[in-house]
Enzyme design. Structure first.
Site, short mmCIF file in Angstrom:
data_model
loop_
_atom_site.label_atom_id
_atom_site.label_comp_id
_atom_site.label_asym_id
_atom_site.label_seq_id
_atom_site.Cartn_x
_atom_site.Cartn_y
_atom_site.Cartn_z
CG ASN A 119 6.00 -6.32 0.80
OD1 ASN A 119 5.25 -5.93 -0.10
ND2 ASN A 119 6.43 -7.58 0.88
CG PHE A 123 1.96 -6.54 -7.95
CD1 PHE A 123 2.92 -7.20 -7.19
CD2 PHE A 123 0.94 -7.30 -8.53
CE1 PHE A 123 2.87 -8.58 -7.01
CE2 PHE A 123 0.89 -8.68 -8.36
CZ PHE A 123 1.86 -9.32 -7.61
CB SER A 184 1.62 -10.75 -4.31
OG SER A 184 1.56 -9.57 -3.52
CG ASN A 186 1.01 -7.09 -0.17
OD1 ASN A 186 0.45 -7.18 0.91
ND2 ASN A 186 2.31 -7.32 -0.34
CB THR A 187 -2.79 -7.82 -5.97
OG1 THR A 187 -1.63 -7.03 -6.22
CG2 THR A 187 -3.82 -7.54 -7.06
CE LYS A 222 8.20 -15.07 -4.95
NZ LYS A 222 8.98 -13.81 -5.06
CG ASN A 251 5.08 -14.04 -2.82
OD1 ASN A 251 5.54 -13.09 -2.21
ND2 ASN A 251 4.52 -13.91 -4.02
#
Length: 342
Positions: A119, A123, A184, A186-187, A222, A251
């Site tokens: 994925n 967010f 994460s 993805n940011t 996390k 994560n």
């Protein structure tokens, strides 16, 4: 029945678009939660948590050890239904101070042969103010609620602390614990907040804000599974110094262990599911050993059967969370884990 009947239907939704299946599942659970008696009926089939499964971790009483990981119900739209599936706690989010659509679609991919997911959602959420408004409308949920908070994409890194603090302030009265997502992939730039100096500044500000809001609630961090052991140790030292209540490990990974040759392996994003099983267990074991068991751990990553959950507990986790396993094994997985762990 899930694998032979339900899963094939879900996987065909939207011509195989995994995000559409996700959205339709949430929509169905949300509607179910509004039908009188429907949640009770579902609970009789899936929701029973055996006696002896309850446990107290970082001062919170959990009716069961299996939680829903952040990412499944970001905006908290189906909260009444999750307890009926046997979850002992739920983590909403990751939520940001500023509403954001997330990354460009498609951004969610199933690697079915490997029981894995990639994925790069980014967010996508309605923002912490909207989540606070929704949570205000719920009555007692019957389980502890965790809230995962992250940085808004439009917020520069040098303003990240203010962004996290804003979300904590808006949601503080509703969450039982708060997870600080700095891991994460993805940011852009987010994982740099795991560096000791930036993490210390962020966590100190969040603890100061929490103290000003009244009753002190647990704050967890996390972490990514891609950190080196020395980087994890440095992060743990910061968490210990600041007074973090626990660690969520882990994560998604930016690596592609075991799926390097899959046609979707080149898709950008974080990998979860079966390929993460070994890495998550090793990370949990390292944290437990380094802290000598003094820092509670929520183990998450690659749980697709009861043995996987037991392995994380044996490695030192106090609780576990599931997400990708639910996609591949269905709600019966939670019932089987509860039975095994109790």
């Amino acid at each position: 029945m899930y694998r032979s009947l339900v899963r094939p239907v879900l996987y065909r939704l939207g011509k195989g678009d995994a995000e559409i299946a996700h959205e339709q599942t949430l929509h169905g659970l949300r509607r179910l939660g509004r039908v009188p008696g429907a949640v009770s009926a579902l609970s009789r089939s899936f929701g029973a948590i055996p006696a002896g499964a309850a446990r107290t971790v970082f001062g919170i009483r959990f009716p069961g050890p299996v939680g829903l990981a952040a990412g499944m119900d970001k905006n908290g739209v189906a909260l009444p239904a999750w307890r009926a599936l046997g979850f002992g706690f739920v983590e909403v989010g990751t939520v940001t101070a500023v509403p954001q659509p997330g990354n460009e679609k498609p951004r969610l991919f199933r690697l079915v042969e490997d029981e894995a997911v990639i994925n790069r959602m980014g967010f996508n959420n309605l923002g912490s103010a909207a989540l606070a408004e929704r949570l205000e409308g719920y009555g007692p949920l019957g389980y502890p609620l965790g809230v995962s908070i992250g940085k808004s994409k439009v917020t520069p890194l040098d303003k990240a602390v203010d962004d996290y603090v804003m979300s904590l302030r808006r949601l503080y009265q509703y969450g039982d614990y708060f997870a600080v997502n700095v891991s994460s992939p993805n940011t852009p730039g987010l994982r740099s907040l795991q560096d000791a100096g930036q993490l210390r500044e962020l966590l100190s500000a969040l603890h100061a804000e929490a103290a000003s809001l009244g009753a002190v609630k647990p704050i967890l961090v996390k972490i990514a599974p891609d950190l080196t052991p020395s980087a994890i140790d440095e992060l743990l030292q910061v968490c210990t110094d600041v007074g973090v209540a626990g660690i969520i490990a882990t994560n998604t990974t930016i690596g592609r262990p075991g799926v390097e040759n899959h046609p979707l392996a080149s898709e950008a994003g974080g990998l979860s599911g079966r390929p993460l099983t070994e890495l998550a267990a090793k990370t949990v074991a390292h944290i437990h050993a380094e802290t000598q068991g003094a820092l509670p751990i929520i183990g998450v990553g690659g749980i697709l059967d009861p043995d996987d959950a037991q392995r994380l507990l044996d490695a030192g986790a106090s609780l576990v969370q599931v997400y990708s396993g639910l996609i591949y094994r269905g709600p019966g997985l939670i019932r089987r884990i509860n039975r095994r762990l109790s």
